[in-house]
Design an enzyme around this catalytic site. Sequence first.
Site, PDB file in Angstrom:
ATOM      1  N   SER A   1       0.976  -4.619  11.229  1.00 36.33           N
ATOM      2  CA  SER A   1       0.824  -3.553  10.235  1.00 36.33           C
ATOM      3  C   SER A   1      -0.506  -3.623   9.483  1.00 36.33           C
ATOM      4  O   SER A   1      -0.964  -2.627   8.943  1.00 36.33           O
ATOM      5  CB  SER A   1       1.985  -3.584   9.234  1.00 36.33           C
ATOM      6  OG  SER A   1       2.050  -4.838   8.596  1.00 36.33           O
TER       7      SER A   1
ATOM      8  N   ASP B   1       4.034  -5.515  -3.132  1.00 37.56           N
ATOM      9  CA  ASP B   1       3.462  -5.750  -1.808  1.00 37.56           C
ATOM     10  C   ASP B   1       2.035  -6.275  -2.003  1.00 37.56           C
ATOM     11  O   ASP B   1       1.125  -5.521  -2.365  1.00 37.56           O
ATOM     12  CB  ASP B   1       3.459  -4.431  -1.019  1.00 37.56           C
ATOM     13  CG  ASP B   1       2.773  -4.555   0.347  1.00 37.56           C
ATOM     14  OD1 ASP B   1       2.160  -5.603   0.623  1.00 37.56           O
ATOM     15  OD2 ASP B   1       2.850  -3.586   1.124  1.00 37.56           O
TER      16      ASP B   1
ATOM     17  N   HIS C   1      -0.324  -5.788   2.298  1.00 37.61           N
ATOM     18  CA  HIS C   1      -1.067  -4.645   2.831  1.00 37.61           C
ATOM     19  C   HIS C   1      -2.158  -4.235   1.834  1.00 37.61           C
ATOM     20  O   HIS C   1      -2.267  -4.830   0.756  1.00 37.61           O
ATOM     21  CB  HIS C   1      -0.094  -3.497   3.102  1.00 37.61           C
ATOM     22  CG  HIS C   1       0.961  -3.873   4.105  1.00 37.61           C
ATOM     23  ND1 HIS C   1       2.243  -4.214   3.759  1.00 37.61           N
ATOM     24  CD2 HIS C   1       0.889  -4.000   5.437  1.00 37.61           C
ATOM     25  CE1 HIS C   1       2.931  -4.530   4.852  1.00 37.61           C
ATOM     26  NE2 HIS C   1       2.131  -4.412   5.886  1.00 37.61           N
TER      27      HIS C   1
END
Length: 460
Positions: free
Chosen positions: A198, A439, A442
């Site tokens: 990702s 998060d 990312h």
Amino acid sequence: MTYRRQISISSPMMQRWSKKKNHFPLLAFLFSVFIVASILYNERNIQQIHENNEQQQASITQESVLTSVSPTISGKEKKRRAIEGIDRFTTCESTRKYSGRKIERVDRTPDSEQRRGGLEGCDISSGKWVFDNASYPLYNESDCPYMSDQLACRKHGRTNLGYQNWRWQPHNCNLKRWNVTKMWEKLRGKRLMFVGDSLNRGQWISMVCLLQSVIPADKRSMSPNAPLTIFRAEEYNATVEFYWAPLLVESNSDDPVNHRLEDRIILPDSVLKHASQWESADILVFNTYLWWRQGPVKLLWSSEEHGVCEELDGLGAMELAMEAWADWVASKVNPLEKRVLFVTMSPTHLWSREWEPGSEGNCYNETTPIDMEGYWGTGSDLPTMQMVEKVVGKLSSKVSVLNITQLSEYRKDGHPSIYRKFWETLSPQQLSNPASFSDCIHWCLPGVPDVWNELLFHFL
Ligand SMILES: *[C@@H]1O[C@H](CO)[C@@H](O)[C@H](O)[C@H]1NC(C)=O
Ligand SMILES: *[C@@H]1O[C@H](CO)[C@@H](O)[C@H](O)[C@H]1NC(C)=O
Ligand SMILES: *[C@@H]1O[C@H](CO)[C@@H](O)[C@H](O)[C@H]1NC(C)=O
Ligand SMILES: *[C@@H]1O[C@H](CO)[C@@H](O)[C@H](O)[C@H]1NC(C)=O
Ligand SMILES: *[C@@H]1O[C@H](CO)[C@@H](O)[C@H](O)[C@H]1NC(C)=O
Ligand SMILES: *[C@@H]1O[C@H](CO)[C@@H](O)[C@H](O)[C@H]1NC(C)=O
């Protein structure tokens, strides 16, 4: 033979970390690591990997883990023979310790011609971030129809937008200025493909957002989300693609939507199925890292007919996968026809005490880069870097390294934290403590991955 993870105890970084650890013996943070299944429009399945101190500790003393972990086999799921392929339902019939088996190597003689790209003698990964709101961001978040809800931080409520305004300035030279027309000229008639997890998908979305603005809406298209997702630009007869292969070799995590994170099983000697997807691309950008950081991995050798797996720590398993990938590169890539790049580890910022001793948070609420030159956190594993350097070094004329680790290390402000879409419902308890679900893995777009792509542009 017992596989030993190479952790250099004398490394200053490891020492620093071990010392710190002792200061927080009872640290009970349970950080959720989000590695997200699918992007674009219909993202639903989000899986969490829980990383905590215990687990890190466990991976450091992995030998005890190897001997103490017993496999849990679901009685319902019938094992499949490796030869028939692997999917997320594949399980191991039984598990034993890693036998020490290696990939049979294609002869790879080190090449003296280092393909560093750019200017001779200039290490573009050494530099500093300069605030530059005149040139950055390179595009507006809301102008990119392919933006992911996982990365669109402004849309999801982030109001401090400084993370969009930083330019990377190498110490001894300048990066080529991003020029979308020039990039399209380089891509004319070609397939540019990102392959990985990702993080790599974030870089692909960044590239699509950087490129799409100059293509009229009716001359561009995006294929539906699948293992291979393709952005097409008609007038250049070019594509910018993303192929989901988080572990590079075949694994039970290869479903781009319902991928499995626990009990990861890889076929360590098998990249061919994936390679059939990527082999005709002209420019290939690979990454792999975080998926190897979640504890031991099970290996199912393709010759194994009875579903017996071997278990190995993440670093050892990653090395096997990298070797299998390197064999493909060594035997199949003609550097005159194909460019291959490997993107180094994308750092995480899970513990703010690493850059601000005494604090107890993570990347949540961070608004400025770290300005300590050479800062290196525990999100970037040095033994992994050394292993990557060793494997890629033997392919030096065929692979360029996009060394993004150090520059991204500084960017504790660049992660979505709470400003992204979360697919699962957050509990009141979580909501009252935003750091608990942030998060810090990312990267917001526009942001840090745009700079990775400027490096890519610089190298092409
Ligand atoms: C850039 O930042 C400076 C200082 O923070 C500010 O005065 C200026 O208005 C900003 N310019 C733009 C175009 O946002
Ligand atoms: C972003 O949007 C602002 C205002 O809507 C505009 O002034 C600016 O030029 C845009 N930037 C880019 C890179 O398109
Ligand atoms: C980008 O490159 C094109 C063609 O190579 C050139 O004509 C143009 O001036 C460049 N644009 C900028 C902003 O430098
Ligand atoms: C478009 O690119 C493909 C390779 O990606 C090539 O095979 C094909 O001939 C090209 N078509 C045209 C019209 O240039
Ligand atoms: C976040 O930062 C703001 C401003 O710096 C501060 O007032 C607030 O207390 C911080 N919140 C947390 C949870 O650290
Ligand atoms: C990437 O750069 C760091 C220094 O910033 C260096 O230690 C590391 O070895 C480099 N990695 C590779 C694979 O070249």
